[in-house]
Enzyme design. Sequence first.
Site, short mmCIF file in Angstrom:
data_model
loop_
_atom_site.label_atom_id
_atom_site.label_comp_id
_atom_site.label_asym_id
_atom_site.label_seq_id
_atom_site.Cartn_x
_atom_site.Cartn_y
_atom_site.Cartn_z
N GLY A 154 71.68 -60.32 -59.85
CA GLY A 154 71.31 -61.45 -58.91
C GLY A 154 70.55 -62.60 -59.72
O GLY A 154 69.85 -62.33 -60.71
N CYS A 155 70.61 -63.65 -59.27
CA CYS A 155 69.83 -64.72 -60.18
C CYS A 155 68.35 -64.60 -59.98
O CYS A 155 67.76 -64.77 -61.19
CB CYS A 155 70.46 -66.11 -59.58
SG CYS A 155 70.15 -66.34 -57.69
N TYR A 156 67.87 -64.54 -58.69
CA TYR A 156 66.22 -64.31 -58.86
C TYR A 156 65.98 -63.10 -59.64
O TYR A 156 64.92 -63.15 -60.20
CB TYR A 156 65.95 -64.32 -57.22
CG TYR A 156 66.08 -65.62 -56.57
CD1 TYR A 156 65.05 -66.80 -56.91
CD2 TYR A 156 66.81 -65.76 -55.37
CE1 TYR A 156 65.29 -67.96 -56.04
CE2 TYR A 156 66.67 -66.83 -54.45
CZ TYR A 156 65.64 -67.78 -54.98
OH TYR A 156 65.96 -69.19 -54.15
N THR A 158 67.38 -61.60 -62.07
CA THR A 158 67.41 -61.81 -63.30
C THR A 158 66.33 -62.47 -64.03
O THR A 158 65.78 -62.10 -65.00
CB THR A 158 68.61 -62.73 -63.91
OG1 THR A 158 69.92 -61.88 -63.45
CG2 THR A 158 68.65 -63.17 -65.37
#
Length: 336
Positions: A154-156, A158
Amino acid sequence: MNVVIIGASGYSGAELASLVVKHPNLTLTGCYVSEGSLDKKKLLSDLYPEHLGLLDLPLLPLSESAFHDIQIGADYVCLCTDHKVSVDLAPRFLAMSKKVFDLSGGYRLASNDDYVTYYGFEHKHPELLNKAAYGLAEWNGDAIAEAQLVAVAGCYPTAALNALKPLQQAGLLSEQRIIINAVSGVTGAGRKASVGTHFCEVSLAPYGLFNHRHGPEIEQHLGHQVLFTPHLGNFPRGILETIYVQLKPNVTSVQVNQAYQVLANEPLIRLLGDKIPSIKGVTKQPYVDIGWQQQGQQLIVIAAIDNLLKGAAGQALQCINLSMNLDHTTGLKGAF
Ligand SMILES: NC(=O)C1=CN([C@@H]2O[C@H](COP(=O)(O)OP(=O)(O)OC[C@H]3O[C@@H](n4cnc5c(N)ncnc54)[C@H](OP(=O)(O)O)[C@@H]3O)[C@@H](O)[C@H]2O)C=CC1
Ligand SMILES: CC(=O)N[C@@H](CCC(=O)OP(=O)(O)O)C(=O)O
């Protein structure tokens, strides 16, 4: 290798398409949207005029004949679709012996119970959850290279995991819960219109207090409790996280600096030391920037990424590179 992208009209899908067409070892053989999509038959460059000349490719409906074409013509299938859509589609492509890179959260957590609690649905294919490799490129390269299904991180998570895993691995974290305050640009919410992401509505506000699905994703892959609070900011792309860490007694700044050296040779991580990362520094860049400052046992770590690159399409391409035994940066550095 031939690549198809499902969900190519969305923000992460279009970003990935723009990377795949420039990659020296990949051919983009199909860009798909849902069968009933309002965008079907349009060119990707009609939706994203900045890619005129580069992505003049038709958006194809994901019909039964499309599945047949993909079976014949694709090696890698990238799912840039909503979590539930990815959960449904992945087994179909796995059964065709395709390698699947799922950018959604559909296969990132360990158990069906987690999906019920944090995603609000029963997972239809829980037997695949322990077969998916977690696509956090710098930390799980061997599994990513081997697995048939890669659940791109996921973005957050990472940003948070690259900022915190060096400290965890070096044994420097106290027992205290780590506080992560994160701000994302609006592309993080996807392309579909909604009041919450309307231009006149977005300012700067937190959301998902105590229950955002990225809290358990970070905890699962860090092995430490966190209190994660995302915020939506009024800028298009980028994520900035301010992370409050209580270190064990007597941990020195030398030890902290030493811990981060585990990432020193990673080409897509930039260690800034006591300099402070920013959204501006990572926008349209494939990197995670990490900076930190310490006062006694209190450490503040700042991490910044572009949510559509290191937080989605960039990391997906990095995982594809790992699968092909290519350098992490192929098609990423200098691509923007
Ligand atoms: N945006 C970001 O920063 C990040 C996103 N992700 C994840 O990536 C995934 C995609 O996100 P994002 O690009 O923002 O989403 P968007 O909403 O921008 O795009 C979704 C895409 O999926 C297509 N789609 C919807 N339903 C289907 C279907 N049944 N079959 C095929 N295609 C379908 C949509 O087209 P249409 O509806 O016209 O068919 C569109 O192309 C999500 O799971 C998200 O959580 C991960 C990291 C970061
Ligand atoms: C700003 C915004 O809404 N961001 C999204 C997270 C981005 C995303 O798509 O989540 P995954 O990385 O799990 O796929 C959210 O909070 O749901």
